[in-house]
Design an enzyme around this catalytic site. Structure first.
Site, PDB file in Angstrom:
ATOM      1  N   SER A  20      50.321 -63.054  82.815  1.00  0.00           N
ATOM      2  CA  SER A  20      50.074 -63.601  84.148  1.00  0.00           C
ATOM      3  C   SER A  20      48.751 -63.031  84.658  1.00  0.00           C
ATOM      4  O   SER A  20      47.743 -63.188  83.984  1.00  0.00           O
ATOM      5  CB  SER A  20      51.278 -63.273  85.044  1.00  0.00           C
ATOM      6  OG  SER A  20      51.189 -63.944  86.255  1.00  0.00           O
ATOM      7  N   HIS A  46      50.884 -67.976  83.535  1.00  0.00           N
ATOM      8  CA  HIS A  46      51.169 -68.554  84.860  1.00  0.00           C
ATOM      9  C   HIS A  46      49.884 -69.127  85.453  1.00  0.00           C
ATOM     10  O   HIS A  46      48.893 -68.425  85.586  1.00  0.00           O
ATOM     11  CB  HIS A  46      51.691 -67.475  85.815  1.00  0.00           C
ATOM     12  CG  HIS A  46      53.043 -66.960  85.424  1.00  0.00           C
ATOM     13  ND1 HIS A  46      53.469 -65.700  85.742  1.00  0.00           N
ATOM     14  CD2 HIS A  46      54.059 -67.539  84.756  1.00  0.00           C
ATOM     15  CE1 HIS A  46      54.708 -65.515  85.282  1.00  0.00           C
ATOM     16  NE2 HIS A  46      55.078 -66.628  84.665  1.00  0.00           N
ATOM     17  N   ASP A 136      58.586 -61.924  85.323  1.00  0.00           N
ATOM     18  CA  ASP A 136      58.926 -62.976  84.363  1.00  0.00           C
ATOM     19  C   ASP A 136      58.736 -62.431  82.945  1.00  0.00           C
ATOM     20  O   ASP A 136      57.825 -61.649  82.692  1.00  0.00           O
ATOM     21  CB  ASP A 136      58.008 -64.190  84.601  1.00  0.00           C
ATOM     22  CG  ASP A 136      58.460 -65.425  83.833  1.00  0.00           C
ATOM     23  OD1 ASP A 136      59.626 -65.458  83.390  1.00  0.00           O
ATOM     24  OD2 ASP A 136      57.644 -66.360  83.686  1.00  0.00           O
TER      25      ASP A 136
END
Ligand SMILES: C[S@@+](CC[C@H](N)C(=O)[O-])C[C@H]1O[C@@H](n2cnc3c(N)ncnc32)[C@H](O)[C@@H]1O
Lengths: 196, 271
Positions: A20, A46, A136
């Site tokens: 990310s 992401h 995540d």
């Protein structure tokens, strides 16, 4: 007595990775050691939903594409999840996309890719979790671990955003905790082994 | 996947098919497995076999499970570029037909068919158009036929409508009442909603346009081929097929029946 670290697997059919905040710089390093016929690499980064699909074009010297639905996994290729879709792998060696709701506030979500890889590839998958500012990927990487896959987490001290690696380390103990160069060297081994 | 897990999943889908005639056997395993995992939690079952037992003996559980097995997320004018291409490039060719038929497959709660109806109305073609809108979710089809959407979603729809190339206001197409927007009767009366499964049913009409968006990604390759085969057989020569923004015919057995019409926007034309 310290446990003997697990050996790097010799038969890797798929590498899945998630990143990310700080992803692009991290991936540039990680990709720099890949051999030409590395196992297929499926990656969730992401990105905001309505951005155009730029990710694959940011990396030179590798074959990176945006994943398409029911696309067969090929060696030597890096597949990025498209913005606003989850990316999954099927046991027949195909990619799938879906538009289910966000998971961990993200679509694509790293957990979705990792969990599908754990189920479809079990011990033949390597999961790599890199820098990121959320949590995540921790569940998904734990699922890969539980299914016998090989798991690698970027060392939080070396990550530009440590939260994601930390969340995974709180969840379970992966096979390796490495800095980016260590991860690069590990991935560089795949594709040179097992194939004559 | 472990063989037992694979077996349990196959048996559950087979049981659902035999008992309720909903055929999920050709769905993408990775996607459906994830949603069944959520269902297990929601129904308090620890295994798919446990869930299978409940489903077989209790139709109410099956109806509740259906909400997990299908995904109903949708918007009006989702991906405005797709609708802009329809308006600017497909509509001019539709004008040559005395009567125009469209099939919106997997229409969920109706936002997509109404988007097409609105464009046809703005282009002066609605009077000679019929839109067949189909889905397997009875619940969604009922909502779709009512054509009532909360006003708080309408602001976003208005912006997407504008970006789809319209010079009209979306408010010309609905009446606001009690915090909801009711789609005009003149639009609703052109849309025929019906239960139809791309997995088990056949072609039912000849149409000039098929739009099937974000449905095929939930299917495995052979079910995708079945569905695109139905679209090919339903379309007239030179008819148009539109897909979701991440769907294509690239890996389809039926790709040779179609040519690219607007590649980026996923519009195809039957050869
Ligand atoms: C994600 S929604 C897509 C809605 C809309 N087309 C859009 O793009 O916004 C998927 C829809 O496909 C429907 N569906 C699933 N399986 C189907 C089948 N076998 N035949 C027809 N529709 C199906 C679901 O019930 C759901 O309404």
């Amino acid at each position: 007595m310290t446990p003997v670290p697990r050996r790097v697997p010799s038969e890797v059919e798929l590498v899945v990775a998630g990143a990310s905040a700080g992803a692009i710089d991290a991936l540039r390093v990680v990709f720099s050691g890949l051999v030409a016929r590395h196992p297929p690499l499926a990656i969730v980064v992401h990105v905001p939903a309505h951005t155009p699909s730029l990710l694959p074009s940011l990396f030179s010297g590798v074959c990176a594409v945006e994943a398409e639905d029911k696309q067969p996994l090929e060696p030597g290729t890096i597949y990025f999840a498209p913005p606003d879709y989850h990316l999954l792998v099927e046991s027949g060696g195909l990619l799938s996309l879906n538009a289910d709701g966000p998971v961990n506030f993200s679509r694509p979500a790293i957990d979705v890719l990792f969990e599908s890889a754990a189920i479809a590839f079990g011990p033949r998958v390597v999961g790599v979790l890199l820098t990121g500012a959320n949590s995540d990927g921790a569940e998904g990487l734990a699922a890969i671990h539980a299914a016998g896959g090989f798991t690698v987490v970027q060392h939080p001290d070396t990550a530009s955003a440590p939260a994601m690696p930390q969340a995974a380390l709180r969840r379970f103990t992966p096979d390796r905790v490495l800095d980016l160069l260590g991860i690069r060297d590990l991935l560089a081994e795949f594709g040179t082994r097992g194939t004559p | 996947m472990t063989e037992d897990a694979e077996l349990e999943l196959r048996l559950l889908l087979e049981a659902i098919y035999q008992k309720y005639h909903y055929d999920f056997r050709g769905y993408s395993v990775a996607s459906i497995r994830r949603r069944l995992q959520q269902a297990l939690g929601a129904f308090g079952c620890s295994t798919l076999s446990g869930l299978q037992e409940r489903v077989l003996h209790d139709p109410a559980t099956f109806r509740a499970l259906l909400r997990y097995l299908t995904v109903q997320v949708t918007d009006m004018f989702r991906d405005p570029g797709y609708f802009k291409t329809f308006r600017e490039r497909v509509v001019p060719l539709l004008r040559t037909y005395p009567s125009i038929k469209l099939w919106i497959a997997g229409c969920a709660t109706g936002e997509e068919p109404y988007s097409f109806a609105i464009i046809l109305r703005e282009e002066g073609l609605l009077e000679r158009s019929v839109l067949y809108a189909t889905d397997i979710s009875g619940e969604s089809l009922e909502k779709a036929a009512e054509g009532v959407y909360p006003l708080d979603r309408i602001a976003a729809f208005s912006e997407l409508h504008r970006r789809s190339g319209s010079s009209h206001s979306l408010s010309e197409h609905y009446t606001a009442a009690y915090g909801a927007a009711v789609i005009d009767r003149s639009l609703r009366s052109r849309v025929v909603f019906s239960d139809h499964s791309l997995a088990t049913d056949n072609v039912f009409a000849e149409v000039q346009v098929v739009s099937c968006r974000n449905v095929l990604i939930y299917f495995d390759k052979s079910l995708q081929d079945r569905a695109t085969g139905l679209f090919r057989d339903s379309l007239c020569r030179k008819g148009f097929l539109g897909l979701g923004s991440k769907e294509s015919l690239r890996f389809s057995a039926n790709s040779s029946a179609f040519s690219d019409f607007a590649r980026e926007e996923r519009w195809y034309q039957k050869q």
